[in-house]
Design a protein around this motif. Structure first.
Motif, short mmCIF file in Angstrom:
data_model
loop_
_atom_site.label_atom_id
_atom_site.label_comp_id
_atom_site.label_asym_id
_atom_site.label_seq_id
_atom_site.Cartn_x
_atom_site.Cartn_y
_atom_site.Cartn_z
N ARG A 134 -17.07 -31.91 -9.28
CA ARG A 134 -16.21 -31.58 -10.42
C ARG A 134 -16.52 -30.19 -10.99
N LEU A 137 -15.46 -27.48 -8.25
CA LEU A 137 -14.02 -27.27 -8.12
C LEU A 137 -13.44 -26.59 -9.37
N GLY A 138 -14.15 -26.73 -10.49
CA GLY A 138 -13.71 -26.07 -11.72
C GLY A 138 -14.28 -24.67 -11.90
N ARG A 156 -16.10 -37.57 -19.72
CA ARG A 156 -14.98 -36.99 -20.45
C ARG A 156 -14.94 -37.40 -21.92
N ASP A 191 -9.87 -36.28 -9.22
CA ASP A 191 -10.87 -36.34 -10.28
C ASP A 191 -10.74 -35.20 -11.28
N THR A 192 -10.24 -34.05 -10.84
CA THR A 192 -10.16 -32.89 -11.75
C THR A 192 -8.83 -32.82 -12.50
N ALA A 226 -15.33 -39.22 -6.71
CA ALA A 226 -15.98 -39.25 -8.03
C ALA A 226 -16.62 -40.60 -8.32
#
Length: 235
Positions: A134, A137-138, A156, A191-192, A226
């Motif tokens: 996560r 990828l961000g 989150r 997941d993102t 994830a």
């Protein structure tokens, strides 16, 4: 994930059998109601008053026959031995709970004792072997590097919680006489996606679900999901 659970129920039990299901940390009752609509008898245990109120409100909107198949117990997953006798359930669900439990082995052992012989223990956990995905990828490179050696993460909701490794959980399940039968990856590609993102059009949604379903049961994709969905079966 619902299809994966249905697949395992069909594989383990005769068609048409009305199962006794324990949903630990039932939240607002989404999974419990789905199983009750399918004819199963579901007991949900939950300690959050807000979630209990939401589950009761959702249950109140169901037909009387379905309401009669759901029981809500206020309590903690560690207290199953207080509320129920060993072997009382054919299926025990523990979805999205272990990440909030610092030492999960005792909880899992207690849940395994609730299963009748041949019963199914279904776990949904955060995948510790993919915590770098996560942030990576961000574009959070320092976060990705740190995640490689970690089993904790910030979810989150802004809470610092823990994750589980497949090999370690597999060993735990074997040790509590509910060895791993099959496992899946969940949220391989999605997941993102930010919370609150509207669902895509129906045709695109079907394609997305098909891709997630295929990836969730195929190596190497499922190993970077994830979440992990593990199914153990009571000896």
């Amino acid at each position: 994930m619902a299809r994966q659970l249905d697949e395992q129920i069909v594989a383990r039990f005769p068609v048409g059998q009305r199962l006794r299901v324990l949903d630990v940390g039932m939240g607002q009752g989404t999974q419990a109601l789905r199983l009750a609509r399918a004819g199963h008898k579901v007991t949900g245990i939950e300690q959050d008053p807000t979630m209990i109120a939401a589950a009761r409100a959702a249950l109140a909107g169901e037909p009387e026959g379905i309401q009669g198949r759901v029981r809500i117990v206020e309590g903690d997953g560690h207290q199953t031995g207080v509320h129920f006798t060993p072997g009382s359930f054919d299926v025990v669900l523990c979805h999205g709970v272990l990440m909030y439990v610092e030492e999960p082995d005792a909880l899992l052992a207690g849940l395994a004792r609730m299963l009748a012989p041949g019963g199914l223990l279904s776990l949904l956990v955060r995948n510790a072997d993919a915590l770098a995905m996560r942030p990576g990828l961000g574009g959070d490179w320092s976060g990705a590097v740190a995640a490689f050696d970690s089993v904790t993460y910030r979810n989150r909701l802004g809470l610092d919680v823990r994750a589980d490794r497949l090999d370690a959980l597999s060993a735990t399940l074997a040790g509590i006489a509910a060895p791993l039968q099959v496992w899946y990856g969940v949220r391989v590609f999605t997941d993102t996606v930010p919370d609150g993102t509207p669902l895509p059009p129906e045709g695109e949604l079907e394609a997305l679900l098909a891709a997630e379903e295929r990836a969730g049961r195929t190596d190497p994709y499922r190993r970077v999901a994830a979440l992990l969905h593990l199914c153990g079966v009571r000896d």
